[in-house]
Scaffold this motif. Structure first.
Motif, PDB file in Angstrom:
ATOM      1  N   UNK A  14       0.840  -1.210   0.000  1.00  0.00           N
ATOM      2  CA  UNK A  14       0.000   0.000   0.000  1.00  0.00           C
ATOM      3  C   UNK A  14       0.873   1.259   0.000  1.00  0.00           C
ATOM      4  N   UNK A  15       2.097   1.167   0.563  1.00  0.00           N
ATOM      5  CA  UNK A  15       3.027   2.297   0.514  1.00  0.00           C
ATOM      6  C   UNK A  15       3.450   2.584  -0.932  1.00  0.00           C
ATOM      7  N   UNK A  16       3.727   1.525  -1.692  1.00  0.00           N
ATOM      8  CA  UNK A  16       4.084   1.716  -3.104  1.00  0.00           C
ATOM      9  C   UNK A  16       2.923   2.343  -3.875  1.00  0.00           C
ATOM     10  N   UNK A  17       1.692   1.924  -3.534  1.00  0.00           N
ATOM     11  CA  UNK A  17       0.516   2.547  -4.142  1.00  0.00           C
ATOM     12  C   UNK A  17       0.446   4.024  -3.816  1.00  0.00           C
ATOM     13  N   UNK A  18       0.703   4.363  -2.542  1.00  0.00           N
ATOM     14  CA  UNK A  18       0.663   5.770  -2.120  1.00  0.00           C
ATOM     15  C   UNK A  18       1.694   6.593  -2.891  1.00  0.00           C
ATOM     16  N   UNK A  19       2.884   6.027  -3.077  1.00  0.00           N
ATOM     17  CA  UNK A  19       3.948   6.746  -3.790  1.00  0.00           C
ATOM     18  C   UNK A  19       3.555   6.944  -5.258  1.00  0.00           C
ATOM     19  N   UNK A  20       2.931   5.925  -5.862  1.00  0.00           N
ATOM     20  CA  UNK A  20       2.504   6.058  -7.270  1.00  0.00           C
ATOM     21  C   UNK A  20       1.422   7.125  -7.428  1.00  0.00           C
ATOM     22  N   UNK A  21       0.507   7.191  -6.462  1.00  0.00           N
ATOM     23  CA  UNK A  21      -0.557   8.207  -6.568  1.00  0.00           C
ATOM     24  C   UNK A  21      -0.004   9.585  -6.201  1.00  0.00           C
ATOM     25  N   UNK A  22       0.973   9.636  -5.285  1.00  0.00           N
ATOM     26  CA  UNK A  22       1.651  10.906  -5.008  1.00  0.00           C
ATOM     27  C   UNK A  22       2.285  11.432  -6.300  1.00  0.00           C
ATOM     28  N   UNK A  23       2.880  10.531  -7.078  1.00  0.00           N
ATOM     29  CA  UNK A  23       3.482  10.934  -8.356  1.00  0.00           C
ATOM     30  C   UNK A  23       2.430  11.484  -9.315  1.00  0.00           C
ATOM     31  N   UNK A  24       1.176  10.995  -9.210  1.00  0.00           N
ATOM     32  CA  UNK A  24       0.108  11.508 -10.073  1.00  0.00           C
ATOM     33  C   UNK A  24      -0.108  13.011  -9.868  1.00  0.00           C
ATOM     34  N   UNK A  91      -1.788   7.315   4.340  1.00  0.00           N
ATOM     35  CA  UNK A  91      -1.003   7.979   3.287  1.00  0.00           C
ATOM     36  C   UNK A  91      -1.630   7.686   1.920  1.00  0.00           C
ATOM     37  N   UNK A  92      -1.958   6.416   1.680  1.00  0.00           N
ATOM     38  CA  UNK A  92      -2.567   6.014   0.412  1.00  0.00           C
ATOM     39  C   UNK A  92      -3.890   6.742   0.193  1.00  0.00           C
ATOM     40  N   UNK A  93      -4.747   6.726   1.215  1.00  0.00           N
ATOM     41  CA  UNK A  93      -6.067   7.349   1.062  1.00  0.00           C
ATOM     42  C   UNK A  93      -5.983   8.874   1.026  1.00  0.00           C
ATOM     43  N   UNK A  94      -4.946   9.434   1.656  1.00  0.00           N
ATOM     44  CA  UNK A  94      -4.711  10.878   1.555  1.00  0.00           C
ATOM     45  C   UNK A  94      -4.451  11.284   0.110  1.00  0.00           C
ATOM     46  N   UNK A  95      -3.658  10.482  -0.616  1.00  0.00           N
ATOM     47  CA  UNK A  95      -3.332  10.854  -2.000  1.00  0.00           C
ATOM     48  C   UNK A  95      -4.603  10.883  -2.862  1.00  0.00           C
ATOM     49  N   UNK A  96      -5.615  10.080  -2.480  1.00  0.00           N
ATOM     50  CA  UNK A  96      -6.923  10.138  -3.153  1.00  0.00           C
ATOM     51  C   UNK A  96      -7.650  11.425  -2.774  1.00  0.00           C
ATOM     52  N   UNK A  97      -7.683  11.700  -1.460  1.00  0.00           N
ATOM     53  CA  UNK A  97      -8.390  12.892  -0.967  1.00  0.00           C
ATOM     54  C   UNK A  97      -7.814  14.166  -1.585  1.00  0.00           C
ATOM     55  N   UNK A  99      -6.545  14.518  -4.366  1.00  0.00           N
ATOM     56  CA  UNK A  99      -6.874  14.638  -5.791  1.00  0.00           C
ATOM     57  C   UNK A  99      -8.068  15.567  -6.005  1.00  0.00           C
ATOM     58  N   UNK A 100      -8.917  15.712  -4.995  1.00  0.00           N
ATOM     59  CA  UNK A 100     -10.110  16.565  -5.155  1.00  0.00           C
ATOM     60  C   UNK A 100      -9.702  18.018  -5.440  1.00  0.00           C
ATOM     61  N   UNK A 101      -8.899  18.671  -4.560  1.00  0.00           N
ATOM     62  CA  UNK A 101      -8.483  20.041  -4.904  1.00  0.00           C
ATOM     63  C   UNK A 101      -7.620  20.107  -6.163  1.00  0.00           C
ATOM     64  N   UNK A 102      -6.873  19.041  -6.466  1.00  0.00           N
ATOM     65  CA  UNK A 102      -6.063  19.046  -7.697  1.00  0.00           C
ATOM     66  C   UNK A 102      -6.968  19.048  -8.930  1.00  0.00           C
ATOM     67  N   UNK A 103      -8.082  18.327  -8.851  1.00  0.00           N
ATOM     68  CA  UNK A 103      -9.067  18.320  -9.945  1.00  0.00           C
ATOM     69  C   UNK A 103      -9.699  19.709 -10.073  1.00  0.00           C
ATOM     70  N   UNK A 210       0.187  10.939 -15.049  1.00  0.00           N
ATOM     71  CA  UNK A 210      -1.093  10.513 -14.472  1.00  0.00           C
ATOM     72  C   UNK A 210      -1.425   9.080 -14.868  1.00  0.00           C
ATOM     73  N   UNK A 211      -1.247   8.776 -16.153  1.00  0.00           N
ATOM     74  CA  UNK A 211      -1.592   7.446 -16.665  1.00  0.00           C
ATOM     75  C   UNK A 211      -0.781   6.351 -15.975  1.00  0.00           C
ATOM     76  N   UNK A 212       0.516   6.577 -15.832  1.00  0.00           N
ATOM     77  CA  UNK A 212       1.371   5.571 -15.192  1.00  0.00           C
ATOM     78  C   UNK A 212       0.992   5.412 -13.723  1.00  0.00           C
ATOM     79  N   UNK A 213       0.815   6.540 -13.026  1.00  0.00           N
ATOM     80  CA  UNK A 213       0.455   6.479 -11.606  1.00  0.00           C
ATOM     81  C   UNK A 213      -0.885   5.811 -11.365  1.00  0.00           C
ATOM     82  N   UNK A 214      -1.765   5.902 -12.357  1.00  0.00           N
ATOM     83  CA  UNK A 214      -3.121   5.355 -12.234  1.00  0.00           C
ATOM     84  C   UNK A 214      -3.124   3.840 -11.956  1.00  0.00           C
ATOM     85  N   UNK A 215      -2.069   3.166 -12.385  1.00  0.00           N
ATOM     86  CA  UNK A 215      -2.020   1.722 -12.138  1.00  0.00           C
ATOM     87  C   UNK A 215      -1.758   1.440 -10.656  1.00  0.00           C
ATOM     88  N   UNK A 216      -1.201   2.433  -9.947  1.00  0.00           N
ATOM     89  CA  UNK A 216      -1.133   2.331  -8.490  1.00  0.00           C
ATOM     90  C   UNK A 216      -2.466   2.700  -7.871  1.00  0.00           C
TER      91      UNK A 216
END
Length: 401
Positions: A14-24, A91-97, A99-103, A210-216
């Protein structure tokens, strides 16, 4: 011994997922940088980074508690249990949250004030988003139980087509409508001033990141290693391909459409990526590509809604389509795994859209009334870079000493 290895593996997964979404978030920054005019490039970069920092605090102190009933006000020894799994899950779920202001940032680009946008981020990530997140992903308020009793299935949103993307997109629409269009975008005589992207290479780079990070984003939504499924990865890939091809075809080779096409497909496949057949995912992505091109053109040209990056069609509409598509292509009759109900998906999706739209109008409406949302005309004409950050992206000349 075995359980401690599993704990460590899950925490790493899940840490690797968080890092991939952070990269998004770098992807969000470069997509916006490439799309806005040169005088607003610095602002695009700074907004995404600072919004992320504000989101981190809001979600750590309040939002995660609202969504999951878990707080971090205990000793570090307790937090470090199970290899710190609860912390990296945060950390993982934060990178999702975040994304809202980034959108939202992409919709309100080139004319929004910096401070008020950060205030909105705090409220959205601290309360508006986690409130719906808790309903969808943590059984809050018994909504899922009621849906299951009524329709035979819960609202299924594996990686956030609705919870993240539709919510972000519809909050963004409210913000864009309250802000109004950029100066001289739509003239009184009915003519429109085109504001072409400042850098197609940066726009493309943002879309690729974004596309690459999306797989995380999608694959790691399993949250533990034993639930990881290659089906999610290949469905994401197929939706990306479908979105790209339809957007290129309908957008007549326009690079802006070409590079938003894969993102449209990926937004739409999040919800059902764990239950669809790859061919169902391909169709889901293709429809999303059509939705983006069609509605981006309509909002900009016919309805005169100045949504700079097209965040409402991309995240709002394609996200809502993804929630509904999960209830179609997730059915066993169409090659899916099953366990989803069309009616539950429709109700859950409409609920998310309504909550986001209401939340967006309240948060941005109050801020507009109290302190104002927009740069003044002179600042906007000069550009957010010089007005807010006192420097341009590429200063024209060196200082002569």
């Amino acid at each position: 011994m075995e359980s401690s290895i599993k704990q460590g593996a899950d925490a790493l997964f899940i840490l690797l997922g968080a890092i991939m979404v952070l990269a998004m978030h770098a992807g969000f920054a470069f997509l916006e940088l490439g799309t806005v005019r040169k005088k607003n490039q610095v602002n695009a970069l700074v907004k995404i980074l600072v919004d992320f920092a504000v989101s981190t605090l809001a979600y750590f102190l309040v939002g995660y508690l609202v969504a999951y009933g878990t707080h971090f006000f205990v000793g570090a020894e307790q937090l470090a249990q199970k290899n710190g799994y609860e912390l990296v899950k945060f950390f993982f779920l934060l990178t999702f949250a975040a994304a809202i202001p980034a959108i939202v940032s992409g919709g309100i680009a080139e004319r929004a004030r910096f401070g008020p946008q950060l205030a909105a981020t705090t409220v959205i990530v601290g309360f508006v988003y986690p409130f719906f997140e808790g309903i969808a992903w943590n059984q809050a308020f018994g909504v899922q139980a009621w849906l299951k009793a009524a329709t035979g299935a819960e609202f299924h949103d594996f990686a956030g087509s609705v919870v993240v993307h539709a919510v972000g997109g519809w909050i963004g629409l409210a913000a864009v409508l309250l802000l109004g269009p950029r100066l001289n975008r739509y003239r009184k005589d009915g003519a429109m001033s085109a504001h072409p992207p400042s850098s197609i290479p940066f726009l493309a780079l943002g879309a690729w990141v974004l596309t690459v990070g999306w797989f995380g984003f999608n694959v790691m939504s399993a949250q533990t290693l034993d639930k990881m499924s290659g089906l999610v990865a290949v469905n994401s890939l197929m939706a990306m391909a479908g979105g790209t091809l339809v957007a290129v075809l309908l957008g007549r080779n326009d690079p802006g459409f070409a590079y938003n096409g894969p993102l449209a497909g990926l937004v739409a496949v999040c919800a059902g990526s764990d239950v669809m057949h790859p061919l169902g995912a391909l169709v889901t992505g293709g429809v999303a590509g059509w939705l983006f091109v069609q509605f981006f053109t309509l909002t900009q040209n016919r309805w005169k809604i100045d949504d700079v990056l097209g965040v409402w069609p991309l995240h709002g509409l394609c996200g809502a389509w993804g929630g509904i598509a999960c209830g179609v292509f997730g059915q066993q009759a169409l090659g899916g795994i099953g366990g989803v109900a069309f009616s539950a998906q429709l109700i859950g999706t409409l609920g998310g859209v309504a909550w986001a739209l209401a939340g967006g109008f309240v948060v941005y409406g109050v801020i507009r009334k109290v302190v104002g949302l927009r740069l003044d005309a002179e600042q906007e004409f000069e550009g957010a870079d010089l007005s807010i950050h006192k420097i341009g992206a590429t200063p024209d000349r060196e200082v002569s000493w």
